[in-house]
Design an enzyme around this catalytic site. Structure first.
Site, PDB file in Angstrom:
ATOM      1  N   ASP A  97      -0.388  -9.079   1.836  1.00  0.00           N
ATOM      2  CA  ASP A  97      -1.280  -8.051   1.312  1.00  0.00           C
ATOM      3  C   ASP A  97      -2.320  -8.762   0.454  1.00  0.00           C
ATOM      4  O   ASP A  97      -2.024  -9.796  -0.146  1.00  0.00           O
ATOM      5  CB  ASP A  97      -0.467  -7.059   0.457  1.00  0.00           C
ATOM      6  CG  ASP A  97      -1.145  -5.700   0.322  1.00  0.00           C
ATOM      7  OD1 ASP A  97      -2.298  -5.668  -0.160  1.00  0.00           O
ATOM      8  OD2 ASP A  97      -0.520  -4.680   0.673  1.00  0.00           O
TER       9      ASP A  97
ATOM     10  N   TYR B  96     -13.795   4.400  11.763  1.00  0.00           N
ATOM     11  CA  TYR B  96     -12.408   4.138  11.369  1.00  0.00           C
ATOM     12  C   TYR B  96     -11.456   4.443  12.528  1.00  0.00           C
ATOM     13  O   TYR B  96     -10.614   3.620  12.908  1.00  0.00           O
ATOM     14  CB  TYR B  96     -12.031   4.978  10.137  1.00  0.00           C
ATOM     15  CG  TYR B  96     -10.542   5.168   9.987  1.00  0.00           C
ATOM     16  CD1 TYR B  96      -9.735   4.105   9.569  1.00  0.00           C
ATOM     17  CD2 TYR B  96      -9.928   6.379  10.309  1.00  0.00           C
ATOM     18  CE1 TYR B  96      -8.358   4.260   9.487  1.00  0.00           C
ATOM     19  CE2 TYR B  96      -8.556   6.543  10.221  1.00  0.00           C
ATOM     20  CZ  TYR B  96      -7.775   5.482   9.811  1.00  0.00           C
ATOM     21  OH  TYR B  96      -6.428   5.635   9.734  1.00  0.00           O
TER      22      TYR B  96
ATOM     23  N   LYS C 269      -9.284   2.214   5.567  1.00  0.00           N
ATOM     24  CA  LYS C 269      -8.867   3.522   6.103  1.00  0.00           C
ATOM     25  C   LYS C 269      -9.694   4.720   5.656  1.00  0.00           C
ATOM     26  O   LYS C 269      -9.272   5.860   5.877  1.00  0.00           O
ATOM     27  CB  LYS C 269      -7.396   3.750   5.751  1.00  0.00           C
ATOM     28  CG  LYS C 269      -7.155   3.789   4.245  1.00  0.00           C
ATOM     29  CD  LYS C 269      -5.762   4.315   3.924  1.00  0.00           C
ATOM     30  CE  LYS C 269      -5.583   4.525   2.439  1.00  0.00           C
ATOM     31  NZ  LYS C 269      -4.263   5.057   2.093  1.00  0.00           N
TER      32      LYS C 269
ATOM     33  N   LEU D  99      -6.003 -10.841   5.675  1.00  0.00           N
ATOM     34  CA  LEU D  99      -5.753 -11.224   7.076  1.00  0.00           C
ATOM     35  C   LEU D  99      -7.040 -11.397   7.867  1.00  0.00           C
ATOM     36  O   LEU D  99      -7.045 -12.025   8.926  1.00  0.00           O
ATOM     37  CB  LEU D  99      -4.905 -10.153   7.763  1.00  0.00           C
ATOM     38  CG  LEU D  99      -3.405 -10.180   7.501  1.00  0.00           C
ATOM     39  CD1 LEU D  99      -2.822  -8.791   7.701  1.00  0.00           C
ATOM     40  CD2 LEU D  99      -2.730 -11.167   8.438  1.00  0.00           C
TER      41      LEU D  99
ATOM     42  N   LEU E 286      -6.378  15.508   1.098  1.00  0.00           N
ATOM     43  CA  LEU E 286      -6.032  16.759   0.427  1.00  0.00           C
ATOM     44  C   LEU E 286      -4.949  16.600  -0.651  1.00  0.00           C
ATOM     45  O   LEU E 286      -5.135  17.052  -1.790  1.00  0.00           O
ATOM     46  CB  LEU E 286      -5.572  17.787   1.470  1.00  0.00           C
ATOM     47  CG  LEU E 286      -5.198  19.154   0.895  1.00  0.00           C
ATOM     48  CD1 LEU E 286      -6.410  19.830   0.265  1.00  0.00           C
ATOM     49  CD2 LEU E 286      -4.586  20.040   1.981  1.00  0.00           C
TER      50      LEU E 286
ATOM     51  N   GLY F 116       0.813  -1.223   0.000  1.00  0.00           N
ATOM     52  CA  GLY F 116       0.000   0.000   0.000  1.00  0.00           C
ATOM     53  C   GLY F 116       0.841   1.265   0.000  1.00  0.00           C
ATOM     54  O   GLY F 116       2.071   1.220  -0.119  1.00  0.00           O
TER      55      GLY F 116
ATOM     56  N   LYS G  54      -8.832   1.979  15.123  1.00  0.00           N
ATOM     57  CA  LYS G  54      -7.438   2.215  15.535  1.00  0.00           C
ATOM     58  C   LYS G  54      -7.345   2.228  17.064  1.00  0.00           C
ATOM     59  O   LYS G  54      -6.452   1.616  17.658  1.00  0.00           O
ATOM     60  CB  LYS G  54      -6.933   3.543  14.971  1.00  0.00           C
ATOM     61  CG  LYS G  54      -6.816   3.575  13.444  1.00  0.00           C
ATOM     62  CD  LYS G  54      -5.761   2.616  12.937  1.00  0.00           C
ATOM     63  CE  LYS G  54      -5.582   2.633  11.436  1.00  0.00           C
ATOM     64  NZ  LYS G  54      -4.717   1.555  10.946  1.00  0.00           N
TER      65      LYS G  54
ATOM     66  N   ARG H 120      -3.113  21.254   9.393  1.00  0.00           N
ATOM     67  CA  ARG H 120      -2.715  19.876   9.675  1.00  0.00           C
ATOM     68  C   ARG H 120      -1.201  19.754   9.681  1.00  0.00           C
ATOM     69  O   ARG H 120      -0.488  20.552   9.087  1.00  0.00           O
ATOM     70  CB  ARG H 120      -3.258  18.920   8.587  1.00  0.00           C
ATOM     71  CG  ARG H 120      -4.774  18.822   8.508  1.00  0.00           C
ATOM     72  CD  ARG H 120      -5.362  18.122   9.722  1.00  0.00           C
ATOM     73  NE  ARG H 120      -6.811  17.969   9.619  1.00  0.00           N
ATOM     74  CZ  ARG H 120      -7.683  18.909   9.975  1.00  0.00           C
ATOM     75  NH1 ARG H 120      -7.267  20.071  10.448  1.00  0.00           N
ATOM     76  NH2 ARG H 120      -8.988  18.683   9.875  1.00  0.00           N
TER      77      ARG H 120
ATOM     78  N   SER I  78      -3.123   6.121  14.360  1.00  0.00           N
ATOM     79  CA  SER I  78      -3.419   7.401  13.726  1.00  0.00           C
ATOM     80  C   SER I  78      -3.691   8.461  14.778  1.00  0.00           C
ATOM     81  O   SER I  78      -4.233   8.167  15.851  1.00  0.00           O
ATOM     82  CB  SER I  78      -4.667   7.235  12.855  1.00  0.00           C
ATOM     83  OG  SER I  78      -5.173   8.494  12.473  1.00  0.00           O
TER      84      SER I  78
ATOM     85  N   TYR J 289       0.143   8.292  13.399  1.00  0.00           N
ATOM     86  CA  TYR J 289       0.520   9.123  12.253  1.00  0.00           C
ATOM     87  C   TYR J 289      -0.298  10.401  12.229  1.00  0.00           C
ATOM     88  O   TYR J 289      -1.507  10.366  12.424  1.00  0.00           O
ATOM     89  CB  TYR J 289       0.217   8.443  10.917  1.00  0.00           C
ATOM     90  CG  TYR J 289       0.755   7.060  10.693  1.00  0.00           C
ATOM     91  CD1 TYR J 289       1.813   6.541  11.434  1.00  0.00           C
ATOM     92  CD2 TYR J 289       0.190   6.266   9.695  1.00  0.00           C
ATOM     93  CE1 TYR J 289       2.279   5.255  11.174  1.00  0.00           C
ATOM     94  CE2 TYR J 289       0.665   4.990   9.437  1.00  0.00           C
ATOM     95  CZ  TYR J 289       1.701   4.483  10.182  1.00  0.00           C
ATOM     96  OH  TYR J 289       2.149   3.223   9.928  1.00  0.00           O
TER      97      TYR J 289
HETATM   98  N1  UDP Z   1      -9.392  19.160   2.655  1.00  0.00           N
HETATM   99  C1  UDP Z   1      -9.957  20.037   1.742  1.00  0.00           C
HETATM  100  N2  UDP Z   1     -10.395  19.538   0.532  1.00  0.00           N
HETATM  101  C2  UDP Z   1     -10.286  18.227   0.195  1.00  0.00           C
HETATM  102  C3  UDP Z   1      -9.674  17.329   1.128  1.00  0.00           C
HETATM  103  C4  UDP Z   1      -9.256  17.836   2.357  1.00  0.00           C
HETATM  104  O1  UDP Z   1     -10.075  21.233   1.996  1.00  0.00           O
HETATM  105  O2  UDP Z   1     -10.699  17.834  -0.910  1.00  0.00           O
HETATM  106  C5  UDP Z   1      -8.894  19.690   3.947  1.00  0.00           C
HETATM  107  C6  UDP Z   1      -9.547  19.064   5.185  1.00  0.00           C
HETATM  108  O3  UDP Z   1     -10.719  19.779   5.518  1.00  0.00           O
HETATM  109  C7  UDP Z   1      -8.428  19.227   6.216  1.00  0.00           C
HETATM  110  C8  UDP Z   1      -7.142  19.054   5.389  1.00  0.00           C
HETATM  111  O4  UDP Z   1      -7.524  19.352   4.045  1.00  0.00           O
HETATM  112  O5  UDP Z   1      -8.418  20.517   6.777  1.00  0.00           O
HETATM  113  C9  UDP Z   1      -6.565  17.647   5.440  1.00  0.00           C
HETATM  114  O6  UDP Z   1      -7.581  16.722   5.121  1.00  0.00           O
HETATM  115  P1  UDP Z   1      -7.263  15.173   4.858  1.00  0.00           P
HETATM  116  O7  UDP Z   1      -8.551  14.514   4.476  1.00  0.00           O
HETATM  117  O8  UDP Z   1      -6.125  15.050   3.903  1.00  0.00           O
HETATM  118  O9  UDP Z   1      -6.730  14.620   6.249  1.00  0.00           O
HETATM  119  P2  UDP Z   1      -7.426  14.594   7.709  1.00  0.00           P
HETATM  120  O10 UDP Z   1      -6.628  15.536   8.540  1.00  0.00           O
HETATM  121  O11 UDP Z   1      -8.849  14.984   7.567  1.00  0.00           O
HETATM  122  O12 UDP Z   1      -7.237  13.190   8.143  1.00  0.00           O
END
Ligand code: UDP
Length: 344
Positions: free
Chosen positions: A33, A153, A89, A61, A204, A12, A157, A235, A129, A181
């Protein structure tokens, strides 16, 4: 003597980078996997980057009919321990299908624990996570912050962490690291392996990358009115190769320390970037336009979360080194050389 490690989910996104790190450190790997969200081509490329061979078992698994075969294969491999990354996930999917998430994620962890026990290899690094933290945690979030995941989810974890804590409490021979993570992004610097999500990306970085390469029209920025410096969510993005090295450091720590039992350790950089800062960095790295619009907030998102990353450095001597520029440049190298990912 060569150290031998089982890596579940080793084909992955994160697993492929962990596998490269471990192979490059001279370890022999058994990857387990089922390719449910990965493919054989990823394994081929791992071997090519690391110039080493992998032993492989294609198995789910969580399938009880395969438990015996898995245990037998792990036993014969004679590992010293395992890195457990296999699992489902997607947050949204877990809300729709909670029973499947609990079944797959919990059963997979239990099957692996049983196999390691049978092999006498009670050393485990678990892919947890930062989503296990409660949504009222103050950033920087340290490992002692209150736990309280807000979706199925995240609860898988959390429950697996709890199971592992109980298992280690009952049997002091177990040495376990729950690695929490933050937001893994980026790709191997070669551009040969990277993140290849099924369907429309939830996260994102893959979304931005697909906009930059022309696969999607524009990014929706979820929320422009958070109490952050520019109103968008903040983030702690961490380069996946730094994250992968963190697993190697954790395994070495568990092998070295006589009595850690279970440790919970954040893997993050300790600093946050907003969505708009990430977009700007990606624009610079790719030299492409990233059209975006501000959209409503996404359910369950917090305004800001980033790690207190001090414990990993203190225990493992590890810290994240790669900048947001490298995260973007490496994501872009992967995405532009593989516009359709592995072409699954
Ligand atoms: N985000 C966004 N547009 C998208 C995907 C994510 O604005 O299409 C924002 C989301 O609201 C957060 C950040 O990007 O503030 C990280 O989001 P992601 O889903 O990557 O990780 P998360 O922290 O939610 O696990």
């Amino acid at each position: 003597m060569t150290d031998r490690i089982v890596v579940t989910g080793g084909a992955g996104y994160i697993g492929s980078h962990v596998s490269v790190s471990l192979l490059e450190a001279g370890k022999a790997l058994l990857v387990i996997d089922d390719f449910s969200n990965s493919c054989p081509e990823a394994l081929r490329r791992i071997e090519e980057i690391a110039n080493a061979k992998i032993e492989f078992l294609k198995a789910d698994l969580a399938n009880p009919a395969l438990a015996e075969k898995i245990t037998e294969t792990v036993r014969r491999f004679r590992p010293s321990g395992a890195v457990h990354l296999a699992g489902l996930k997607a947050v949204g999917e877990s809300v729709e299908e909670p029973a499947r998430y609990y079944r797959v994620n919990l059963n997979s962890a239990l099957t692996l624990v049983a196999a390691l026990e049978a092999a006498g290899a009670k050393r485990l690094v678990f892919s947890s996570s930062a989503t296990v933290y409660g949504d009222r945690s103050q950033s920087p979030v340290s490992e002692s912050a209150a736990l309280g995941p807000t979706n199925p989810y995240g609860r898988t974890k959390f429950f697996i962490e709890e199971m592992l804590r109980d298992i280690a409490r009952a049997d002091p021979e177990w040495k376990i690291a729950n690695l929490r993570y933050f937001n893994p992004v980026g790709a191997h610097a070669s551009g040969r392996i990277g993140e290849d999500p099924n369907g429309v990306p939830n996260n994102l970085f893959p979304f931005i990358a697909q906009v930059a390469v022309g696969r999607r029209d524009k990014l929706k920025v979820f929320g422009g009115d958070y109490p952050t410096r520019d109103g968008t969510g903040v983030r702690d993005y961490i380069h996946v190769s730094d994250l992968a090295r963190g697993h190697l450091a954790a395994l070495d720590y568990l092998a070295r320390e006589k009595s850690p039992g279970v440790i919970d350790v954040n893997l993050g950089t300790g600093r946050g970037y907003s969505v708009l800062e990430a977009v700007a960095a990606f624009k610079r790295a790719s030299n492409r336009d990233i059209p975006y619009e501000i959209a409503p907030r996404r359910d369950g998102d917090v305004a800001e979360i980033y790690a207190d990353a001090a414990l990993a450095e203190r225990l493992f001597g590890w810290k994240a080194e790669k900048s947001i520029e490298e995260m973007c440049a490496d994501t872009w190298r992967w995405q532009s050389a593989n516009p359709d990912g592995y072409g699954r």
